[in-house]
Design a protein around this motif. Structure first.
Motif, PDB file in Angstrom:
ATOM      1  N   GLU A   1      36.419 -61.552 -86.039  1.00  0.00           N
ATOM      2  CA  GLU A   1      35.073 -61.835 -85.516  1.00  0.00           C
ATOM      3  C   GLU A   1      35.137 -62.345 -84.080  1.00  0.00           C
ATOM      4  O   GLU A   1      34.345 -61.943 -83.222  1.00  0.00           O
ATOM      5  CB  GLU A   1      34.390 -62.870 -86.412  1.00  0.00           C
ATOM      6  N   GLN A   2      36.103 -63.218 -83.804  1.00  0.00           N
ATOM      7  CA  GLN A   2      36.265 -63.712 -82.420  1.00  0.00           C
ATOM      8  C   GLN A   2      36.599 -62.555 -81.476  1.00  0.00           C
ATOM      9  O   GLN A   2      36.078 -62.478 -80.364  1.00  0.00           O
ATOM     10  CB  GLN A   2      37.385 -64.749 -82.354  1.00  0.00           C
ATOM     11  N   LEU A   3      37.466 -61.661 -81.931  1.00  0.00           N
ATOM     12  CA  LEU A   3      37.840 -60.516 -81.087  1.00  0.00           C
ATOM     13  C   LEU A   3      36.635 -59.609 -80.864  1.00  0.00           C
ATOM     14  O   LEU A   3      36.428 -59.100 -79.761  1.00  0.00           O
ATOM     15  CB  LEU A   3      38.992 -59.729 -81.716  1.00  0.00           C
ATOM     16  N   GLY A   4      35.825 -59.422 -81.913  1.00  0.00           N
ATOM     17  CA  GLY A   4      34.611 -58.607 -81.775  1.00  0.00           C
ATOM     18  C   GLY A   4      33.642 -59.204 -80.769  1.00  0.00           C
ATOM     19  O   GLY A   4      33.085 -58.498 -79.926  1.00  0.00           O
ATOM     20  N   ARG A   5      33.474 -60.519 -80.841  1.00  0.00           N
ATOM     21  CA  ARG A   5      32.583 -61.207 -79.884  1.00  0.00           C
ATOM     22  C   ARG A   5      33.114 -61.091 -78.462  1.00  0.00           C
ATOM     23  O   ARG A   5      32.352 -60.916 -77.507  1.00  0.00           O
ATOM     24  CB  ARG A   5      32.445 -62.684 -80.256  1.00  0.00           C
ATOM     25  N   ALA A   6      34.430 -61.193 -78.334  1.00  0.00           N
ATOM     26  CA  ALA A   6      35.047 -61.061 -77.002  1.00  0.00           C
ATOM     27  C   ALA A   6      34.795 -59.657 -76.448  1.00  0.00           C
ATOM     28  O   ALA A   6      34.412 -59.492 -75.285  1.00  0.00           O
ATOM     29  CB  ALA A   6      36.545 -61.346 -77.076  1.00  0.00           C
TER      30      ALA A   6
END
Length: 209
Positions: free
Chosen positions: A179-184
């Motif tokens: 999820e963090q990578l997707g937001r990034a």
């Protein structure tokens, strides 16, 4: 009349080697859930780690969607940050892909330039995303690794005259979640589109295709 939506294509890679789950595809699927806002038609694709498929698929995606931007995402086992790649390289491909194939010429495009830079200013993207207070570290690189990531990037840059980007992500949990990578990715691609729009306005306000 509603303004036309911009098409954006984002690709992640399928499993290979020790990456039974490829964090790049997980990140792209997370991005797909979040979207890129009302004005963007997001198209995502999982790319197998195969040179010949890449050579076929990348031009087909450009032809099918006429995208504003294509962003390829790949995993790097050595990465601990989300890394923006500035350029793709033409020669030096010796690693075997999932089909145990490697280009005989060890290059992407016979007679193509040794290196093609993205027209997007990755330093500016990095600075803007970092300033936005994202909980993910973003860095810059000039070497996408001479494997399928670099091969895909060069193929796409060659096809798009530089209108492509490549983002390397670390494996899941090292240290970021999908999820963090997707937001990034969402933050990075929004900045890239913004920069492209500003560039388009400078060139007399019209995009020439």
């Amino acid at each position: 009349m509603e303004p036309e939506k911009k098409a954006v294509v984002v690709t992640g890679f399928g499993p290979f080697g020790e990456h039974a789950v490829n964090s790049s595809w997980v990140a792209v699927q997370e991005l797909e859930k979040m979207g890129l806002g009302e004005g963007v038609d997001l198209h995502v694709y999982e790319v197998p780690v195969e040179y010949q498929t890449v050579q076929r698929l990348i031009p087909a995606l450009w032809k099918k969607h006429c995208p504003e931007l294509v962003v390829h995402v790949g995993v790097s086992g050595m990465a601990t940050t989300v890394t923006l790649e500035k350029c793709g390289h033409n020669v030096g491909y010796r690693g075997l892909d999932n089909c145990l194939f490697c280009p005989g010429s060890h290059c992407c495009v016979d007679g193509g330039p040794e290196c093609i830079d993205s027209i997007i200013d990755m330093d500016a993207v990095c600075e803007r995303v970092t300033a936005s207070g994202l909980d993910v570290a973003v860095t810059i690189s000039k070497d996408a690794g001479r494997y399928l990531c670099d091969f895909t990037y060069y193929t796409s840059l060659y096809q798009s005259r530089g209108r492509s980007a490549f983002v390397h992500v670390p494996p899941l949990g090292k240290p970021y979640s999908g999820e963090q990578l997707g937001r990034a990715l969402q933050a990075i691609i929004e900045e890239m589109l913004d920069i492209l729009e500003q560039m388009g306005e400078k060139i007399n306000g019209r995009h020439e295709h």
